[in-house]
Structure formats: structure tokens, C-alpha cells
Motif scaffolding. Structure first.
Motif, short mmCIF file in Angstrom:
data_model
loop_
_atom_site.label_atom_id
_atom_site.label_comp_id
_atom_site.label_asym_id
_atom_site.label_seq_id
_atom_site.Cartn_x
_atom_site.Cartn_y
_atom_site.Cartn_z
N GLU A 153 30.23 47.44 66.25
CA GLU A 153 29.26 46.39 66.54
C GLU A 153 29.21 46.04 68.03
OE1 GLU A 153 26.50 43.27 66.23
OE2 GLU A 153 26.92 44.90 64.84
N GLN A 154 30.37 46.02 68.69
CA GLN A 154 30.42 45.58 70.09
C GLN A 154 30.79 46.74 70.99
OE1 GLN A 154 33.35 42.55 70.90
NE2 GLN A 154 32.15 41.71 72.57
N PHE A 155 30.05 46.89 72.11
CA PHE A 155 30.38 47.93 73.08
C PHE A 155 31.80 47.73 73.59
CE2 PHE A 155 30.42 49.30 77.61
CZ PHE A 155 30.36 50.66 77.37
N THR A 156 32.59 48.80 73.58
CA THR A 156 34.00 48.70 73.92
C THR A 156 34.43 49.85 74.82
OG1 THR A 156 34.42 47.65 71.79
CG2 THR A 156 36.33 48.52 72.96
N ILE A 157 35.17 49.53 75.86
CA ILE A 157 35.81 50.54 76.71
C ILE A 157 37.31 50.43 76.48
CG2 ILE A 157 36.28 51.29 79.07
CD1 ILE A 157 33.52 50.25 79.87
N THR A 158 37.96 51.57 76.27
CA THR A 158 39.41 51.61 76.14
C THR A 158 39.95 52.68 77.08
OG1 THR A 158 39.27 53.21 74.31
CG2 THR A 158 39.41 50.86 73.72
N ILE A 159 41.22 52.53 77.44
CA ILE A 159 41.90 53.55 78.24
C ILE A 159 43.23 53.84 77.56
CG2 ILE A 159 42.79 54.24 80.50
CD1 ILE A 159 41.06 51.99 81.72
N ASP A 160 43.39 55.07 77.10
CA ASP A 160 44.63 55.50 76.46
C ASP A 160 45.31 56.52 77.34
OD1 ASP A 160 44.14 54.04 74.01
OD2 ASP A 160 42.59 55.53 73.60
N LYS A 161 46.64 56.51 77.31
CA LYS A 161 47.41 57.48 78.11
C LYS A 161 48.11 58.45 77.18
CE LYS A 161 50.74 58.00 81.82
NZ LYS A 161 50.76 59.40 81.60
N ASN A 162 47.96 59.73 77.49
CA ASN A 162 48.78 60.71 76.80
C ASN A 162 49.72 61.33 77.83
OD1 ASN A 162 47.45 62.84 78.14
ND2 ASN A 162 46.01 63.15 76.48
N VAL A 163 50.34 62.42 77.53
CA VAL A 163 51.37 62.98 78.41
C VAL A 163 50.86 63.30 79.81
CG1 VAL A 163 52.95 64.93 78.70
CG2 VAL A 163 52.62 63.91 76.44
N SER A 213 37.56 55.85 77.17
CA SER A 213 36.56 56.03 76.12
C SER A 213 35.59 54.85 76.11
CB SER A 213 37.22 56.16 74.76
OG SER A 213 38.02 57.32 74.70
N MET A 214 34.33 55.17 75.89
CA MET A 214 33.27 54.18 75.73
C MET A 214 32.69 54.40 74.34
SD MET A 214 31.56 54.75 79.44
CE MET A 214 32.06 56.48 79.51
N ALA A 215 32.65 53.34 73.53
CA ALA A 215 32.16 53.47 72.16
C ALA A 215 31.25 52.31 71.80
CB ALA A 215 33.33 53.55 71.20
N TRP A 216 30.18 52.64 71.07
CA TRP A 216 29.25 51.63 70.57
C TRP A 216 28.41 52.26 69.49
CZ3 TRP A 216 24.97 48.85 73.86
CH2 TRP A 216 24.65 47.62 73.27
N ASP A 217 28.11 51.49 68.47
CA ASP A 217 27.35 51.96 67.33
C ASP A 217 28.15 53.11 66.70
OD1 ASP A 217 25.31 52.19 65.48
OD2 ASP A 217 23.85 53.07 66.86
N LYS A 218 27.61 54.30 66.64
CA LYS A 218 28.36 55.45 66.09
C LYS A 218 28.56 56.53 67.16
CE LYS A 218 27.29 54.92 61.25
NZ LYS A 218 26.92 55.62 60.03
N THR A 219 28.54 56.11 68.43
CA THR A 219 28.63 57.04 69.56
C THR A 219 29.87 56.74 70.38
OG1 THR A 219 26.23 57.24 69.66
CG2 THR A 219 27.45 57.83 71.64
N LYS A 220 30.54 57.81 70.82
CA LYS A 220 31.72 57.67 71.67
C LYS A 220 31.71 58.81 72.69
CE LYS A 220 36.78 57.65 71.40
NZ LYS A 220 37.93 57.71 70.48
N VAL A 221 32.09 58.49 73.91
CA VAL A 221 32.31 59.51 74.94
C VAL A 221 33.65 59.21 75.61
CG1 VAL A 221 29.86 59.97 75.37
CG2 VAL A 221 31.04 58.25 76.72
#
Length: 176
Positions: free
Chosen positions: A145-155, A161-169
Motif C-alpha cells: 500500500e505504501q511506497f517503501t525504500i529499504t536497504i539490506d546488507k549481505n556479505v 530496494s524500492m517497492a510499491w503496489d506489486k512492483t519492486k526494483v
């Protein structure tokens, strides 16, 4: 003459008050958020505003394909890197940048621009683009429902990531 000047002053004050009121209402409909991630001596922060879907068609509708999008709402989205990074496969110096996108159906262009402090609705000075990368669109099964930016760390890297509706990049970011 004094009455005319007084009238103009009153009209200006009312106009300024109205604009400030509209900004405060807009902020409440798309709240400001800051996302911060750190590791290995690198800190990344993103300041943006989070609009809601509210039953609207988002990509290809509210956010038209193949045109500038401020990547959020209200003020221009800004990203800060504490050290030099690889933004996707492009080197970027430490600093703060305007962060905008050009969404398409299958891929997005993600752009860093050096023009700061602008209202996000207005397009940036494209001659100040610092780097531009292309990332694929991922479909999500659940609607966000709400536009969201997240930052995840892997090794080896961070994934913004930017996600909204059913779309993510997702944009990979790593230390240089």
C-alpha cells in the motif's frame, strides 16, 4: 495609496499562509522517512516521503512510464554515501545526491543528480546527473500500500530496494 499597499500585504500573507498549510497537509498524506544502513565503515542514508496507493493504478498510471519520477512524494528524494561506492556497476564519490527514477514496465533507470534542495515535483537539471544505471523490475505477489525504500546488507554489498503496489526494483551498492 496606503490602503492599496495594505490590501496587497494582506493578500500576500493569506497566500503565503495557504501555501504553508498545503505543504503541511501534503506531508501528512505522504510522511517523511529516513532509511539508514551501515557496515564495513560505509553508511548509506535515504530521505524520502512515502505516498500511499489509495486504490490507484500506480506504475503506468499515477507514475507514468518512461518519465521522470521523484521516487516518493513531496521533496526530492536524497541519498547520502559516507564513502565512495559502486552504485550498481558505476563508481560514485561520497556525498549527498538527488535520487530519482524513470520507471518503465520491465526496467527502471535509477539516477543520481547533484542538484539538491529542490521540491521533488520539478524535474532536475539533467546536465547535473552524476550516474545512471538500469535495473530490472521484479513483480511481487502481495500488494504494498505504501511506497517503501529499504536497504539490506549481505556479505559483499548493500541492496537498496524500492517497492510499491506489486512492483519492486533493487540497486546493488558496495564500497569502492
Amino acid at each position: 495609496m496606503k490602503k492599496v499597499l495594505l490590501g496587497i500585504g494582506v493578500v500576500l500573507l493569506i497566500g503565503i499562509g495557504y501555501v504553508l498549510y498545503q505543504f503541511s497537509i501534503t506531508e501528512s498524506h505522504s510522511p517523511k522517512d529516513t532509511v539508514i544502513a551501515s557496515g564495513d565503515g560505509l553508511e548509506i542514508s535515504v530521505v524520502y516521503c512515502q505516498p500511499y496507493k489509495k486504490g490507484r493504478e500506480i506504475f503506468g498510471g499515477l507514475v507514468p512510464y518512461d518519465t521522470y519520477w521523484r521516487t516518493g512524494a513531496n521533496s526530492a528524494t536524497e541519498i547520502t554515501f559516507s564513502q565512495n561506492v559502486m552504485f550498481g556497476d558505476k563508481p560514485v564519490n561520497a556525498g549527498t545526491y538527488r535520487f530519482y527514477t524513470i520507471p518503465s514496465k520491465d526496467q527502471w533507470e535509477v539516477v543520481l543528480n547533484s542538484q539538491l534542495g529542490e521540491w521533488g515535483y520539478y524535474e532536475p537539471d539533467y546536465s547535473l546527473d552524476v550516474e545512471r544505471i538500469t535495473v530490472p523490475v521484479q513483480s511481487m505477489s502481495a500488494e504494498l500500500e505504501q511506497f517503501t525504500i529499504t536497504i539490506d546488507k549481505n556479505v559483499s554489498q548493500f541492496n537498496l530496494s524500492m517497492a510499491w503496489d506489486k512492483t519492486k526494483v533493487t540497486v546493488p551498492i558496495s564500497k569502492q
